[in-house]
Each structure stands twice: as C-alpha cells, then as structure tokens.
Design an enzyme around this catalytic site. Structure first.
Site: not given
Ligand SMILES: *[C@@H]1O[C@H](CO)[C@@H](O)[C@H](O)[C@H]1NC(C)=O
Ligand SMILES: *[C@@H]1O[C@H](CO)[C@@H](O)[C@H](O)[C@H]1NC(C)=O
Ligand SMILES: *[C@@H]1O[C@H](CO)[C@@H](O)[C@H](O)[C@H]1NC(C)=O
Length: 284
Positions: A116, A118, A114
C-alpha cells in the site's frame, strides 16, 4: 534500474504479446497518455468517478454519499506499477487517498497479500504498509517534503519475487527483501492494482471535517508495466521483465537513507521490533 513498456494484446484471453522496451535509468512515467479504460475499470462509487482529458485522467470524488475506487483489469505476478496522483486540497483528517496492490477482496482477512501507498488525511502524511498472507502491521509514515495536493507526483510499487520497493518521484523510500529463508513473510500472490478515495472513522485516520466536502483526487498515467497472471506466462524472465531482479545501487541506497532520516515519522520496526523478524535483520 530499467523501465519497461508492456502492451498486452489479448485475443480471447489466451494470448498476450509483450513488447518490451528497455530504458536504462528510466523509472519515470513513460506514457502518461494511456486511456484509463485500456487497463483499469471503475470498481465502486461509479457515479463519483469522472473521466477527463479523453480518459487519460480520472477524478475521484468523496462526499457524504460515497467515495470511489478503480481496479486493473488484469492481475499481475510482478511489475513496476506507476501512478501519478494529486490528493484532495481541502485540508482534513480522515480522508484516505490510495494506490496499492491487493491479491483479493479480503482486505480485512488474514490470508491476503497487499502492498500500500495510503495518504492519511490531506496534510501530506504518506503511509506504506505490507501484508504477506497475514494481518500486516508493517506501517511506515513519512511527512512528505512537498504538498501532494498541489501537483501531480509519481508513486511506484516495484513487486518482484526478490524484492519490493516503494518510490516517490523516483526516490526509493522503502524496500522489503524476500528473506523467506529467514522466516520472514513475503507476498507471493498475483495482485490487482487499485486506487481509491474514501474516508475512515478509525482513530488511525482522525475525524473528517465534512464541512469541507467534496474532496477530489486526480489520477494519471494508466500505463502498466507488469507480467499478467496467466497460466502460460513465465514471469521470471529478466529479459522480458527487467524489474525481476531489482537491485538498488549505492547511490540509490544513500538517497533512500537520507529520505528516511529526514521524513519518516513512524516506523513499525521502532515500535514492534520483537514481533517482526525483518526488523532485526538487514533488510535492504
Ligand atoms: C488535462 O490536461 C491538461 C493539459 O495537458 C493538464 O494541464 C491537466 O492537468 C490535465 N487534467 C487532469 C485532471 O489531469
Ligand atoms: C522468495 O525466495 C525463496 C527462496 O529464498 C523462493 O523460494 C520464493 O519463491 C521467493 N518468493 C517469491 C514470492 O517468489
Ligand atoms: C522461466 O524463465 C526462466 C528465466 O528465463 C527460466 O530459467 C525458467 O526455466 C523458465 N521456466 C519455465 C517454466 O519455463
């Protein structure tokens, strides 16, 4: 740096024709007018997603009932993934606005990849993180020098077998090199591209002020420059896929160092140096 437009025309999922236009020094969004439905679909909270401007923009809404999320139709082995987004303007903790790559649905599991972006809360704190077949824990947080709720800004993740780079408005803010040969984990899996608006009750995010609901985020630029994961695809051709061998030049490295010096407010390497071998190696 080069940018690339790839148009995938799949017939029965067997064939894809990639038309690639090289644009030197162009990392900026190339075509903001692409229909959401061409490359993405609503993943959850369908009734909290609204299509705008002939579906060239979408609105995600978070209230007490639900947030919402979307996902790319295809998985990609590499690419320069771009989104323009505007986070909710109601100030609160707890609201998470995201754009990320993920290898499967096991977001809490140990064996997924993953990468990210955010937004943690709506006050301009942007976190990046990276999971490489493990539990992640590679958070960095930047306090952005602009209010990301006022205008659209461009967020990009470059994912290649050699290097990962995060860009904010074309400024490289973080890079992570494939140093597998030094025992450093590196994402390898085909990735979905996702965006979402949700809330977290964890200590990490702080608590949400529901008095300010609903919270609304906007996304644009649904073009995808990537090499789709298909058995016949050779995703390592630097001619078709100019992002494959990303190299930041001296000027970009300096811009990145400046950004990090001024705006990085948390780095896992400062706190967990011993646990992650990349923290003790030069990683650019
Ligand atoms: C819709 O298009 C107009 C005109 O280009 C633009 O100003 C506006 O920001 C767009 N709306 C969204 C939600 O992106
Ligand atoms: C990372 O580099 C190693 C060689 O150092 C290579 O074998 C591996 O395939 C690379 N990782 C990915 C994700 O391609
Ligand atoms: C994929 O492309 C690269 C670079 O063009 C080439 O070196 C390699 O042999 C190709 N691999 C396959 C399996 O065709």
């Amino acid at each position: 740096m080069t940018g690339c437009i790839s148009l995938s025309m799949a017939s029965f999922g067997l064939m894809s024709i990639i038309i690639c236009i090289l644009l030197f020094f162009a990392l900026a969004p190339i075509n903001a007018m692409v229909d959401f439905n061409q490359n993405y679909y609503p993943l959850w909270g369908q009734n909290h997603i609204t299509f705008l401007n002939q579906s060239t923009a979408v609105q995600l809404l978070l209230d007490r009932n639900s947030g919402a999320g979307f996902r790319s139709k295809l998985q990609y082995e590499s690419g320069l993934f771009t989104i323009r987004m505007k986070i909710p303007d109601k100030k609160t903790n707890g609201v998470i606005t995201t754009f990320y790559l993920i290898s499967d649905d096991q977001a809490q599991g140990v064996s997924h990849d993953e990468i990210d972006f955010e937004f943690v809360g709506t006050e301009g704190k942007l976190q990046t993180n990276l999971f490489a077949n493990d539990m992640g824990g590679r958070e960095e947080v930047y306090q952005l020098p602009f209010d990301p709720s006022e205008d659209y800004h461009t967020y990009q993740i470059l994912y290649s077998p050699y290097r990962i780079v995060f860009f904010v408005d074309n400024i490289p803010v973080r890079t992570f090199k494939n140093n597998t040969n030094r025992g450093i984990n590196f994402p390898t899996k085909p990735m979905w591209i996702e965006g979402s608006l949700w809330y977290s009750q964890s200590l990490w995010a702080g608590s949400i002020n529901w008095n300010r609901e609903p919270f609304i985020a906007y996304y644009q630029d649904f073009d995808i420059s990537g090499c789709p994961y298909q058995p016949d695809n050779n995703c390592t051709s630097p001619v078709l896929y100019p992002w494959i061998r990303p190299k930041l030049d001296q000027k970009q490295l300096q811009v990145m160092r400046n950004f990090r010096q001024r705006h990085m407010v948390y780095s896992y390497c400062r706190h967990n140096r011993g646990r992650f071998p990349e923290c003790v190696h030069q990683n650019t």
